[in-house]
Design a protein around this motif. Sequence first.
Motif, PDB file in Angstrom:
ATOM      1  N   GLU A 256       0.837  -1.196   0.000  1.00  9.93           N
ATOM      2  CA  GLU A 256       0.000   0.000   0.000  1.00  9.93           C
ATOM      3  C   GLU A 256       0.875   1.250   0.000  1.00  9.93           C
ATOM      4  O   GLU A 256       1.792   1.386   0.802  1.00  9.93           O
ATOM      5  CB  GLU A 256      -0.915   0.005   1.218  1.00  9.93           C
ATOM      6  CG  GLU A 256      -1.894   1.172   1.223  1.00  9.93           C
ATOM      7  CD  GLU A 256      -2.797   1.184   2.435  1.00  9.93           C
ATOM      8  OE1 GLU A 256      -3.788   1.928   2.437  1.00  9.93           O
ATOM      9  OE2 GLU A 256      -2.515   0.436   3.388  1.00  9.93           O
ATOM     10  N   ASN A 257       0.602   2.148  -0.943  1.00 10.69           N
ATOM     11  CA  ASN A 257       1.359   3.390  -1.131  1.00 10.69           C
ATOM     12  C   ASN A 257       2.804   3.148  -1.556  1.00 10.69           C
ATOM     13  O   ASN A 257       3.621   4.060  -1.563  1.00 10.69           O
ATOM     14  CB  ASN A 257       1.339   4.257   0.127  1.00 10.69           C
ATOM     15  CG  ASN A 257      -0.058   4.697   0.483  1.00 10.69           C
ATOM     16  OD1 ASN A 257      -0.848   5.037  -0.394  1.00 10.69           O
ATOM     17  ND2 ASN A 257      -0.394   4.671   1.761  1.00 10.69           N
ATOM     18  N   SER A 356     -13.022  12.428  -2.446  1.00  8.19           N
ATOM     19  CA  SER A 356     -12.224  11.922  -3.555  1.00  8.19           C
ATOM     20  C   SER A 356     -12.928  12.226  -4.871  1.00  8.19           C
ATOM     21  O   SER A 356     -14.107  12.588  -4.912  1.00  8.19           O
ATOM     22  CB  SER A 356     -12.008  10.417  -3.408  1.00  8.19           C
ATOM     23  OG  SER A 356     -13.255   9.747  -3.316  1.00  8.19           O
ATOM     24  N   LYS A 487      -1.821  11.680   2.918  1.00  7.19           N
ATOM     25  CA  LYS A 487      -0.736  11.141   2.094  1.00  7.19           C
ATOM     26  C   LYS A 487       0.146  12.272   1.567  1.00  7.19           C
ATOM     27  O   LYS A 487      -0.356  13.273   1.062  1.00  7.19           O
ATOM     28  CB  LYS A 487      -1.312  10.348   0.916  1.00  7.19           C
ATOM     29  CG  LYS A 487      -0.233   9.755  -0.010  1.00  7.19           C
ATOM     30  CD  LYS A 487      -0.828   9.187  -1.282  1.00  7.19           C
ATOM     31  CE  LYS A 487      -1.601   7.925  -1.012  1.00  7.19           C
ATOM     32  NZ  LYS A 487      -2.039   7.270  -2.285  1.00  7.19           N
ATOM     33  N   THR A 489       2.182  14.237  -0.950  1.00  6.32           N
ATOM     34  CA  THR A 489       2.159  14.328  -2.412  1.00  6.32           C
ATOM     35  C   THR A 489       3.314  15.149  -2.969  1.00  6.32           C
ATOM     36  O   THR A 489       3.523  15.175  -4.174  1.00  6.32           O
ATOM     37  CB  THR A 489       0.833  14.946  -2.894  1.00  6.32           C
ATOM     38  OG1 THR A 489       0.669  16.245  -2.286  1.00  6.32           O
ATOM     39  CG2 THR A 489      -0.348  14.063  -2.512  1.00  6.32           C
ATOM     40  N   SER A 518      -2.249  15.278   1.008  1.00  3.10           N
ATOM     41  CA  SER A 518      -3.611  15.138   0.478  1.00  3.10           C
ATOM     42  C   SER A 518      -4.446  14.269   1.406  1.00  3.10           C
ATOM     43  O   SER A 518      -3.946  13.294   1.978  1.00  3.10           O
ATOM     44  CB  SER A 518      -3.572  14.509  -0.924  1.00  3.10           C
ATOM     45  OG  SER A 518      -4.883  14.258  -1.396  1.00  3.10           O
ATOM     46  N   ASN A 520      -7.549  13.260   0.140  1.00  4.98           N
ATOM     47  CA  ASN A 520      -8.587  12.778  -0.785  1.00  4.98           C
ATOM     48  C   ASN A 520      -7.976  12.022  -1.953  1.00  4.98           C
ATOM     49  O   ASN A 520      -8.447  12.113  -3.083  1.00  4.98           O
ATOM     50  CB  ASN A 520      -9.428  13.957  -1.296  1.00  4.98           C
ATOM     51  CG  ASN A 520      -8.572  15.112  -1.779  1.00  4.98           C
ATOM     52  OD1 ASN A 520      -7.609  14.916  -2.525  1.00  4.98           O
ATOM     53  ND2 ASN A 520      -8.895  16.333  -1.371  1.00  4.98           N
ATOM     54  N   ASN A 521      -6.921  11.258  -1.668  1.00  5.72           N
ATOM     55  CA  ASN A 521      -6.275  10.427  -2.686  1.00  5.72           C
ATOM     56  C   ASN A 521      -5.737  11.265  -3.849  1.00  5.72           C
ATOM     57  O   ASN A 521      -5.969  10.964  -5.020  1.00  5.72           O
ATOM     58  CB  ASN A 521      -7.235   9.355  -3.202  1.00  5.72           C
ATOM     59  CG  ASN A 521      -6.500   8.200  -3.860  1.00  5.72           C
ATOM     60  OD1 ASN A 521      -5.328   7.972  -3.570  1.00  5.72           O
ATOM     61  ND2 ASN A 521      -7.172   7.482  -4.736  1.00  5.72           N
ATOM     62  N   ASN A 522      -5.048  12.339  -3.512  1.00  7.85           N
ATOM     63  CA  ASN A 522      -4.285  13.171  -4.464  1.00  7.85           C
ATOM     64  C   ASN A 522      -5.131  14.117  -5.303  1.00  7.85           C
ATOM     65  O   ASN A 522      -4.608  14.723  -6.241  1.00  7.85           O
ATOM     66  CB  ASN A 522      -3.428  12.317  -5.407  1.00  7.85           C
ATOM     67  CG  ASN A 522      -2.433  11.450  -4.680  1.00  7.85           C
ATOM     68  OD1 ASN A 522      -2.285  11.564  -3.470  1.00  7.85           O
ATOM     69  ND2 ASN A 522      -1.745  10.598  -5.401  1.00  7.85           N
TER      70      ASN A 522
END
Length: 575
Positions: A256-257, A356, A487, A489, A518, A520-522
Amino acid sequence: MIVVVLCFVFFPIKSSLGQYLSSSEKYAEEKLAAEISLSESLESLEETVDIDQYIFEEPHPQLYTIGIIIEPCANRSEDCCQGRFGSPVYGRIKQELVDFQDYSTGPETFHLLLAQADEVLANIDLVDAQGDDVDADESRLADDEIFLDEDCAGIRYGLNEENAIALPYVLEPNGELRKATAYTHCQGSRLGHRSFSIKPPCHDNNNTVNASASGEMQVAFTQTSVIIHCGKSGSRNGQDFTNDDHCGTFLEIHRENGSPYHDEEYIISAQKIQNAVTSGYVSTKISLEYTIAQNSTTKRILCNYQESSIRLGSMVYITTDAPECCCPPEYNNDDRTGLFMCPQNAYDATSGPFASSLSTLDHQLAFDTSVDNYPYCLPSEQDTFMCSKNDTSTFGISRVYAQQCPGITASTNSSSFYSPFLVGAYTSKCFFFDGCAGNPLRSGEYAHLSASTDISKAINQGCAYQCLDSTTCKADSYFSFKGLVGKVTCIPTDTEPCINLAQNENKFDDDELYYLVSFNNNRSSYPFRFSDLVLHQPRANYQLWWVQRTRHNFIVQKKKNFRVSEPTCTFDSVN
């Protein structure tokens, strides 16, 4: 059950077939021209090229469900789960026993409370894979063993402790759920509990995978519909896709990631599913060995991997030093006034910085359905704070409308900032949004420096409020990213900073490094000082993906977390 999927693709083709009889030569001529045009359009589409693009589309549970459990037959024969039915059950530490510190206490943090496999039942709530509560009567777990423990003085405390610790578990900023006492197993004077050592067959053991035991991991799966398989096509060339790696359903291991060595989409290991129909669980095995590069023959084995530094893609916890704001009162559906955040993802029930992108058909359908609801957000990739107003002065009658919350305005002597939508006047600006003000308990022009008191314990968290009478009050809403996990970015370098510090010298500190994070998933990112971030270690160090591979893209329908507990990563020639 037979599933038939019909796909229609429409292309704008210039044709005048409607002008001619179907039996005429002109009709046949125009039809041929239209078919040639359609063929050329299909051949020119770049999307038909194999691009190996991953997209995540989890099936709606009302259509069908996918079940995956890890190492279901630990210490049993490998067929213990074959053909069995049932849903896995997990233990989650009771919220009232946890010191969340500055974490948000909402559902977004519940997954951090998942208990170890040997946790006693008195300290946990039973939940299913979706996090919903499970009645104890429906669980197949045995009752805890009871034993004599001379060190136990009472419930969750020992003889060397004066009293029980109020909150025996602590959720640390790095994501670790730590025991604040060694006596969480104590349930009375000299009374100890321990988890029953024998677990039921077909039980999910996704938290204790030993990769060095056999180099393989047993996986049991089930799906309540036909599992996509590929074979010989019905096309004129009769192409056979049976052994095509771009066709069929696969189990894939991913990190993951990602990691400093590979991105998230790097396939560590994969196993093709050969069963088209399941009745109960079906068992298979997937290798835990991998090569260091796609074309390499050097193999290593999965290990208990943890990172020690923040990198691009790392998950980070936002500390209490992050800026805090006071915004207009939250939207009130009774009088249809107040603040709401855009964009909105109705399917995920998220909005603003936490929404997202509308990336799946389910997202789009939920968005289309929400068009009739007020307040409504236009589709956009930009985060906006909107203010709804019930206006009678402009139109003479009551009219409800929304506008972007206007930026706060300085008073004539510049001693305070105000807005027609804010309840109070403030002495600083919000670090993130122009329509909000800085929290008055924080110092600095953008309320990004130290606080004069514990804001979490202040009335309305330091934001203004006003009561017209004993029952009617309006309060500005508190906003901050502190206590959340996002996350990374962007990581600044000497030559490429993540933000332009010269844009606002008063807002950004020249002595600080600013990262972008982020939530909201980038889709959008926000600047934070390095000192505002703590590396967040995920509870699981790997994921098992259920993937439908096509010639166009790879559709991820389920992600299953699991943790390799042994061996420890040594970064030598083995792992």
